[in-house]
Design an enzyme around this catalytic site. Structure first.
Site, PDB file in Angstrom:
ATOM      1  N   GLU A   8     -10.961  -0.573  -3.282  1.00  9.25           N
ATOM      2  CA  GLU A   8     -10.189   0.101  -4.330  1.00  9.25           C
ATOM      3  C   GLU A   8      -9.780   1.504  -3.900  1.00  9.25           C
ATOM      4  OE1 GLU A   8      -9.034  -1.562  -7.119  1.00  9.25           O
ATOM      5  OE2 GLU A   8      -9.836  -3.113  -5.807  1.00  9.25           O
ATOM      6  N   ASP A  51      18.862   5.889  17.232  1.00 11.19           N
ATOM      7  CA  ASP A  51      18.444   4.890  16.248  1.00 11.19           C
ATOM      8  C   ASP A  51      19.168   5.003  14.928  1.00 11.19           C
ATOM      9  OD1 ASP A  51      16.516   4.062  17.914  1.00 11.19           O
ATOM     10  OD2 ASP A  51      14.871   5.046  16.848  1.00 11.19           O
TER      11      ASP A  51
END
Ligand code: 6GU
Length: 252
Positions: free
Chosen positions: A116, A169
């Site tokens: 969690e 890119d």
């Protein structure tokens, strides 16, 4: 560059970090990637690394003592101001800019959350940054950490060949890349655009930029808000907007 990863599941990194570009980067000593099993820092009899949460709510929380000592062990000997990044869906959203800035560090430590979450005192004591890779929840930070390592490694000088420079890119300048083609010139009736076959590099560069810009306009208009565009490109964008307006008028 050195990247240390602290995880409960070091085995998850086996495939992705030992193949392809990342392996080449490690093999050439451009990337020194080290995995640390957090469980090795547990001092309890059963090597416990988690416990039930205060206040209930189910699930388990990673123990502050084990995780803090693990991070401190890795920090020992690291340059001052070495970032300690917790991978968590509550972190700031990972981006091209964060990848570039991490690639400038000598060393980065990445802590993978699980269960969690991690006891909040770990954040207060040793974590310097929290990163998420998107608005969805993964079962743990490991896959997200691999995404970060991959995106960062591409910006370490020498990892990509000179040809495939990371500065070209998609996202490097806020514009998506245009389409790519290779042989054959005709495949199932679909031709490689003539401009690419002609081989005029100036014309190709302009053509690619125009298609990248159009693709960005169609798919990710949000990116255009922060892109730096030349006057010619701003003009092109205005023509896309005009075309759209005309089309939408025609359909009314
Ligand atoms: Cl970094 N961790 C987890 N568990 N889920 C995520 C994430 C990280 N980024 C997006 N979802």
């Amino acid at each position: 560059m050195r990247i240390d990863i602290l995880t409960l599941f070091p085995g998850m990194f086996e495939g992705p970090m030992t193949e392809s570009m990342l392996w080449k980067a490690r093999d050439r000593h451009l990337l020194d990637l080290r995995l640390h099993d957090i469980r090795d820092y547990s001092t309890s009899k059963h090597r416990a690394v988690d416990d039930t949460p205060y206040g209930g709510g189910g699930g388990m929380v990673m123990k502050p003592d084990v995780v803090t000592v693990a991070v401190e062990a890795v920090l020992n000997g690291a340059p001052p101001d070495t970032p300690v990044i917790l991978m968590t869906p509550q972190g700031r959203l990972f981006s091209h800019e964060i990848a570039v800035s991490l690639a400038r560090q000598q060393q980065v430590i990445i802590l993978c959350g699980h269960y969690e979450g991690i006891d909040e005192r770990v954040n207060a004591l040793v974590v310097t940054d929290e990163i998420s890779i998107g608005d969805y929840v993964l079962t743990g930070g490991e896959l997200a950490a691999m995404v970060v390592v991959d995106a960062v490694a591409r910006h370490i000088p020498g990892v990509l060949g000179a040809e495939g420079g990371a500065d070209r890119d998609s996202h490097a300048d806020g514009i998506l890349e245009g389409p790519q083609y290779t042989r054959p010139p005709v495949f199932r009736g679909l031709s490689v655009p003539q401009v690419l076959q002609d081989g005029n590099h100036d014309t190709i560069k302009r053509w690619r930029r125009e298609l990248g810009l159009r693709r960005t306009w169609l798919r990710r208009p949000d990116l255009l808000l922060k892109a730096s565009l030349t006057e010619d490109e701003q003009y092109l964008l205005a023509t896309f907007a005009d075309e759209d307006a005309r089309k939408s008028n025609a359909s009314k």
